[in-house]
Design a protein around this motif. Structure first.
Motif, mmCIF file in Angstrom:
data_model
loop_
_atom_site.group_PDB
_atom_site.id
_atom_site.type_symbol
_atom_site.label_atom_id
_atom_site.label_comp_id
_atom_site.label_asym_id
_atom_site.label_seq_id
_atom_site.Cartn_x
_atom_site.Cartn_y
_atom_site.Cartn_z
ATOM 1 N N VAL A 288 -64.297 43.502 -20.078
ATOM 2 C CA VAL A 288 -64.995 44.539 -20.838
ATOM 3 C C VAL A 288 -64.234 45.854 -20.742
ATOM 4 N N GLU B 91 -58.433 49.015 -10.991
ATOM 5 C CA GLU B 91 -59.738 48.646 -11.528
ATOM 6 C C GLU B 91 -60.250 47.373 -10.841
ATOM 7 N N ILE C 224 -65.687 39.390 -15.814
ATOM 8 C CA ILE C 224 -66.396 39.936 -16.974
ATOM 9 C C ILE C 224 -66.255 41.452 -17.051
ATOM 10 N N PRO C 225 -66.560 42.193 -15.967
ATOM 11 C CA PRO C 225 -66.364 43.641 -16.066
ATOM 12 C C PRO C 225 -64.920 44.024 -16.377
ATOM 13 N N VAL D 131 -71.202 39.742 -2.858
ATOM 14 C CA VAL D 131 -70.310 38.661 -3.292
ATOM 15 C C VAL D 131 -69.238 38.451 -2.234
ATOM 16 N N PRO E 130 -68.310 37.690 -11.622
ATOM 17 C CA PRO E 130 -68.672 39.119 -11.556
ATOM 18 C C PRO E 130 -67.458 40.044 -11.525
ATOM 19 N N ASN F 163 -64.587 45.641 -4.829
ATOM 20 C CA ASN F 163 -65.320 46.376 -3.794
ATOM 21 C C ASN F 163 -66.782 46.529 -4.155
ATOM 22 N N ALA F 164 -67.032 46.887 -5.427
ATOM 23 C CA ALA F 164 -68.410 47.105 -5.851
ATOM 24 C C ALA F 164 -69.206 45.811 -5.724
ATOM 25 N N GLN F 165 -68.610 44.689 -6.155
ATOM 26 C CA GLN F 165 -69.345 43.427 -6.076
ATOM 27 C C GLN F 165 -69.470 42.955 -4.635
ATOM 28 N N ARG F 166 -68.473 43.220 -3.819
ATOM 29 C CA ARG F 166 -68.584 42.885 -2.400
ATOM 30 C C ARG F 166 -69.761 43.609 -1.784
ATOM 31 N N SER F 167 -69.923 44.887 -2.203
ATOM 32 C CA SER F 167 -71.039 45.664 -1.670
ATOM 33 C C SER F 167 -72.368 45.083 -2.110
ATOM 34 N N ARG F 168 -72.351 44.306 -3.208
ATOM 35 C CA ARG F 168 -73.590 43.672 -3.645
ATOM 36 C C ARG F 168 -73.686 42.238 -3.122
ATOM 37 N N LYS G 40 -61.424 48.083 -7.425
ATOM 38 C CA LYS G 40 -62.678 48.831 -7.467
ATOM 39 C C LYS G 40 -63.855 47.913 -7.751
ATOM 40 N N ILE G 41 -63.701 47.056 -8.757
ATOM 41 C CA ILE G 41 -64.810 46.164 -9.098
ATOM 42 C C ILE G 41 -65.049 45.157 -7.974
#
Lengths: 290, 264
Positions: B209, B173, B205-206, B186, B202, B179-184, B176-177
């Motif tokens: 949650v 997890e 927090i996810p 960060v 970033p 990677n997702a934030q890097r793509s945005r 994954k997160i």
């Protein structure tokens, strides 16, 4: 602006007992403004392949070029420059990436990271929220109060807010209800047609491949086993069966009709095509009977 | 994450793999205690030979153990240097202010180094050859006597099992997160300290949650399957004490006798 992979391989955990080859010498080209679908079984290396497209992973051998950026095994993160902004990446279950206090702030997060001012970023966020059809009322709420489908929209809006030229979608409709799925796919189609985005879609839904894609890549055990068009791919049901892939519903229905003696020039991919083919036949028959 | 070998399990079917996890845990802790019995080179030699024998019996390549030591090498070297330069006694080879290089100091340095390496080798061996769930089960079984003083042994062991079970899931997890934030946009690995700490928000927090959601889902799923706490529950994974487990204990007992005999 196209994407080209040249004998690209990726091995995880090189030099450890857990070494694993995920992608083996894959070469292909994705044309600018095309809608490419990548299909294949779970664990066939699709996701690994995708993560190369914005430099999250680097090839362990071979290279790829995207929009003039060349990525080789030696490329450093700093050299990637604006690549991450040019390639928008929507991960599987993207709602897991939400974290800001309000929906609007979360959508504005990426543009701010790429140097937009606060006001500009919020302006973009408003615009993209409208694009993904988020109701005005939720914009100031916390993303964690929303329903699953709405969270998905917020996450996708957050990626679109970077104004990418290439949009990579890893199963964007997984876990959505049929209406949500249709709306989401129509949104991507619209972005593709009106704004000229290059779209790369990973999916298990053959219906989506038939309805939206103009180029298909099939992966199996880390290798590329087909680089073709949907028409071409779905014209050979026995090959698909041999590789444990299914036909789109319409094509499957047409295929069964064909085996009962109705001959098609090529198997239709969409309901529309099938209807257009069958309607005159039914008319003819009606005349004979009458 | 890929580098840390401590806490990883490698599948295998060697003698050590097949030992009862309870025996392995007892022996591992016991080993850490008897390391402190050593005080001359003969005793260290005996213990090194024992450790090597265990490593060979596990059929795991020696290089993995060495990799297990690597993350802690700075701590070890720091301690060794402290010992070398601040121990007095015996022949003095070199002196500079408070720093002295003496015969005893060198000897102590070598001993401390051996002590560290031996302990890390043994604990690496325990985790490399025992699946995390077996360790959790063994803990429950070894803690059973504590029930008498009202320690909630079952709850602790359930917590331990669940925690261990979710380590890989949460790691996935996290990746994954990230990677997702890097793509945005960060950047987790660059910038000033403050910038880097901010970049963690970033991610955290996810992650919180999703961990809380997961906990709630899991609790509901467990209740739906009739879980009502430890009272009256049976066990599916059994641990069977065999002859070879007793033999291993006796062997370590003999090593201890040897140590006491060789020590001066």
């Amino acid at each position: 602006m196209s994407i080209r992979l040249e004998k690209m391989s990726h091995t995880y955990q090189v030099g450890t007992p857990l070494e694993e080859v995920a992608v083996k010498e894959v070469s292909f080209e994705i044309k600018n403004q095309s809608f490419t679908a990548i299909v294949g079984h779970t664990g066939s290396g699709k996701s690994t392949l995708l993560q190369h497209l914005n430099g999250l992973l680097k090839p362990t051998s071979g290279y790829l070029t995207i929009n003039g950026h060349k990525i080789t095994p030696e490329t450093k993160n700093k050299e990637l420059g604006d690549l991450r902004q040019e390639v928008g990446f929507v991960f599987q279950f993207p709602e897991a990436q939400l974290f800001e206090e309000t929906v609007l702030k979360d959508i504005a997060f990426a543009p701010k990271n790429f140097g937009k001012s606060e006001a500009e970023a919020l302006e973009i966020a408003r615009e993209k929220a409208k694009l993904v059809k988020l109701p005005e009322a939720v914009l100031e709420r916390s993303p964690f109060e929303l329903s699953g489908g709405q969270m998905r929209r917020v996450a996708i809006a957050g990626i679109l807010a970077m104004s990418p030229k290439i949009l990579v979608l890893d199963e964007p409709t997984a876990g959505l209800d049929p209406v949500g799925r249709f709306e989401m796919m129509e949104l991507f189609k619209q972005l593709h047609q009106k704004e000229g985005l290059t779209i790369i879609l990973v999916t298990h839904q053959m219906n989506d491949v038939a309805n939206y894609a103009d180029h298909v890549l099939v992966m199996e055990e880390g290798q590329l086993i087909a680089d073709t068009t949907p028409k071409e791919l779905f014209s050979d049901p026995s090959w698909l069966k041999a590789h444990h892939l299914s036909l789109p519903q319409t094509t499957d229905f047409a295929y069964q009709l064909q085996q009962r003696g109705i001959s098609f020039e090529t198997l239709p991919l969409t309901e529309h095509e099938l209807a257009r083919f069958l309607a005159p036949k039914l008319n003819q028959r009606g005349k004979i009977d009458g | 994450m890929g580098k840390l070998l401590l806490g990883r399990y490698l599948q295998g079917n060697s003698f050590v793999h097949r030992l009862d996890p309870r025996a392995k845990m007892i022996l591992c802790f016991y080993f850490v205690l008897i390391v402190f019995l050593c005080n001359n080179w003969q005793t260290y030699l005996l213990l090194s030979a024992t450790t090597l024998l265990c490593a060979v019996l596990s059929k795991i390549k020696l290089s993995y153990f060495i990799k297990g030591v690597m993350p802690l090498i700075w701590l070890i070297l720091f301690t060794v240097l402290l010992q070398v330069f601040f121990t007095r006694g015996g022949t003095v080879y070199w002196q500079f202010g408070p720093l002295t290089l003496t015969q005893f100091g060198l000897l102590n340095g070598v001993f401390v180094f051996c002590r560290f390496v031996l302990i890390i080798f043994m604990s690496t061996l325990l985790t490399l050859t025992t699946p995390p769930l077996a360790i959790a089960d063994a803990t429950e079984s070894l803690m059973a006597p504590l029930k008498k003083i009202k320690v909630p042994v079952h709850e602790i062991s359930l917590m331990l099992s669940i925690a261990l079970r979710f380590v890989p899931t949460l790691m996935d997890e996290t990746t994954k997160i990230m990677n997702a934030q890097r793509s945005r946009g960060v950047d987790f690995s660059e910038g000033s300290l403050v910038k880097r700490i901010k970049a963690v928000i970033p991610l955290l927090i996810p992650l919180f949650v999703s961990a809380l959601t997961r906990a709630e889902d899991l609790a509901t799923a467990m209740e739906a399957r009739g879980y009502r706490g430890g009272e009256g529950r049976t066990k599916y994974r059994r641990q069977i004490w065999q002859l070879k487990d007793t033999v291993s204990l006796v062997f370590f007992g003999l090593v201890t006798v040897g140590l006491i005999f060789l020590r001066n």
